[in-house]
Motif scaffolding. Structure first.
Motif, PDB file in Angstrom:
ATOM      1  N   SER A 201       0.937  -1.665   0.420  1.00 45.43           N
ATOM      2  CA  SER A 201       0.122   0.186  -0.037  1.00 45.43           C
ATOM      3  C   SER A 201       1.038   1.025  -0.083  1.00 45.43           C
ATOM      4  CB  SER A 201      -0.982   0.189   1.220  1.00 45.43           C
ATOM      5  OG  SER A 201      -1.935   1.495   1.122  1.00 45.43           O
ATOM      6  N   SER A 225      -0.433  -4.186  -3.996  1.00 43.54           N
ATOM      7  CA  SER A 225      -1.169  -3.627  -3.663  1.00 43.54           C
ATOM      8  C   SER A 225      -0.783  -1.948  -3.846  1.00 43.54           C
ATOM      9  CB  SER A 225      -1.962  -3.676  -2.423  1.00 43.54           C
ATOM     10  OG  SER A 225      -2.753  -4.680  -2.651  1.00 43.54           O
ATOM     11  N   ALA A 227       0.229   1.872  -4.291  1.00 43.79           N
ATOM     12  CA  ALA A 227      -0.408   3.336  -3.493  1.00 43.79           C
ATOM     13  C   ALA A 227       0.308   5.081  -4.493  1.00 43.79           C
ATOM     14  CB  ALA A 227      -0.881   3.339  -1.889  1.00 43.79           C
ATOM     15  N   CYS A 253      -1.336  -7.526  -6.376  1.00 43.27           N
ATOM     16  CA  CYS A 253      -1.882  -7.018  -5.964  1.00 43.27           C
ATOM     17  C   CYS A 253      -3.207  -8.265  -5.297  1.00 43.27           C
ATOM     18  CB  CYS A 253      -2.521  -5.920  -6.820  1.00 43.27           C
ATOM     19  SG  CYS A 253      -3.837  -4.893  -6.300  1.00 43.27           S
ATOM     20  N   ASP A 257      -8.779  -5.399  -4.713  1.00 43.19           N
ATOM     21  CA  ASP A 257      -7.902  -4.232  -4.054  1.00 43.19           C
ATOM     22  C   ASP A 257      -8.836  -3.084  -4.614  1.00 43.19           C
ATOM     23  OD1 ASP A 257      -6.278  -2.575  -3.225  1.00 43.19           O
ATOM     24  OD2 ASP A 257      -5.553  -3.659  -2.596  1.00 43.19           O
ATOM     25  N   TRP A 260      -6.327  -1.389  -6.755  1.00 44.83           N
ATOM     26  CA  TRP A 260      -6.113  -1.717  -7.808  1.00 44.83           C
ATOM     27  C   TRP A 260      -5.576  -1.413  -9.742  1.00 44.83           C
ATOM     28  CZ3 TRP A 260      -4.597  -6.398 -10.979  1.00 44.83           C
ATOM     29  CH2 TRP A 260      -4.797  -6.120 -11.601  1.00 44.83           C
ATOM     30  N   HIS A 286      -7.724  -4.761  -0.247  1.00 38.82           N
ATOM     31  CA  HIS A 286      -6.444  -4.586   0.407  1.00 38.82           C
ATOM     32  C   HIS A 286      -6.446  -5.022   1.634  1.00 38.82           C
ATOM     33  CE1 HIS A 286      -4.022  -1.241  -0.045  1.00 38.82           C
ATOM     34  NE2 HIS A 286      -4.196  -0.935   0.634  1.00 38.82           N
ATOM     35  N   TRP A 291      -1.389  -9.709   0.973  1.00 35.73           N
ATOM     36  CA  TRP A 291      -0.234  -9.381   1.192  1.00 35.73           C
ATOM     37  C   TRP A 291       0.936 -10.642   1.960  1.00 35.73           C
ATOM     38  CZ3 TRP A 291      -2.757  -4.601   4.422  1.00 35.73           C
ATOM     39  CH2 TRP A 291      -3.316  -3.493   2.765  1.00 35.73           C
TER      40      TRP A 291
END
Length: 341
Positions: A201, A225, A227, A253, A257, A260, A286, A291
């Motif tokens: 993230s 994932s 960000a 990912c 999510d 995504w 997410h 993970w």
């Protein structure tokens, strides 16, 4: 005042906490403080303290659930410590900052061959112990080691909270403060090929910041994932030749999510610029469920597992025939010398 509740659950690790004497019902629990289970407290008593606990639910043949025993505690465990390192960029605590460090079972500070180092970053709202609690990174590496699927490694889990300068400030702190501290205090290799970085993230955005701006610091990267941190399509950063010499770029990912699209954008741009990478996509949101799988995949298939192959043509080429010598050698300091035909 004593009660119990039983329900079937899919296998894997779950995070939970208690809201003691909370006057407000779920899900708001406004004004209530989450506390960990006194019977399963966090492993650390210094640094950032995780207010949750974890429980592993084994696979149940009666329900046909997937076997996630690679997330369960292994009898042979590595060690976890929470340490502080000097950091001029740290505002909280001022001048020093937190790291959680995993050393493998039998860690030898005098080992002839230095250990490779896997650096991990948490996401927004997390801290340096997230990967070792909700992410069960120690269990994952312990089990991969026990099955002979990875070489012994040191895992360094960072904390980007209280580091000034955003993503760039974090990258500077990692390069100028974290890595020098780790390499001065642990028996680890100082070769970039023996360093790997993974983040989820907001930590995935930091992984990308390092990948595209400080490319040669690490041999392998994993953005989970992510960000952000991906250059625009017109950025000159895509022309950096070092991007094509990384030992591995891992992009992962969950299809469900909510960010995504950021992962999809990165994969499309990597493809458009002919930068090799491995995609690792699965159903999931997410969440740590995804993970944990991505960490296992990255460690199991890519980090510190790379060879180079050279082909030399020999002879005069009489009748169109040549002899070739092919040499295979490790790009990382692996304990076993790779061989191949």
């Amino acid at each position: 005042g004593v009660w119990s509740w039983t329900t079937p659950m899919p296998s894997g690790v779950y995070t939970y906490s208690f809201f003691r004497n909370c006057p407000n019902p779920m899900p708001s629990v406004s004004g209530c403080v989450a506390i960990s289970d006194p019977g399963s407290p966090p492993w650390n008593t210094s640094g950032a303290i995780e207010p949750t606990s974890q429980v592993y639910v084994p696979s149940d043949p009666a329900f046909g659930t997937i076997d996630y025993s690679w997330q369960a505690a292994n009898p042979v465990k590595g060690a976890l410590v929470d340490v502080t390192y000097p950091s001029p960029q740290s505002t909280n605590p001022p001048g020093s900052h937190y790291l959680a460090v995993y050393t493998p079972p039998g860690y030898d500070p005098n080992r002839a061959l230095p250990y490779p180092t896997l650096y991990l970053s948490h996401g927004a709202g997390g801290n340096e112990v997230d990967w070792s609690t909700q992410g069960v990174a120690g269990n994952i590496i312990d089990n991969l080691l026990a099955s002979g699927r990875v070489q012994p490694m040191v895992v360094v889990m960072t904390n980007f909270n209280g580091i000034s300068g955003g993503n760039t400030g974090y990258a500077t702190d990692v390069i100028q403060n974290v890595i020098p501290y780790v390499e001065a205090n642990y028996r680890v290799s100082n070769l970039p090929a023996d360093r790997a970085f993974a983040g989820l993230s907001a930590g995935g955005a930091r992984a990308n910041t390092l990948l595209f701006n400080y490319t040669t610091t690490f041999g392998a990267y994993s953005a989970m994932s992510n960000a952000g941190g991906v250059p625009t399509a017109s950025s000159a950063l895509w022309q950096n030749p070092d991007l094509r010499t990384r030992l591995g770029i891992h992009i992962g990912c969950g299809y469900q999510d909510f960010i995504w699209s950021s992962t999809l954008n990165e994969m499309n741009l990597l493809t458009a610029n002919n930068i090799p990478f491995v995609s690792d996509l699965m159903h999931g949101g997410h969440a740590w469920y995804v993970w944990r799988i991505l960490l296992r995949d990255f460690a199991d298939t890519m980090a510190f597992k790379h060879t180079t192959t050279t082909v030399t043509r020999e002879g005069s080429g009489d009748r169109g025939l040549y002899d070739f010598t092919i040499a295979v050698k490790a790009s990382t300091t692996e304990p076993a010398v790779p061989s191949g035909t």
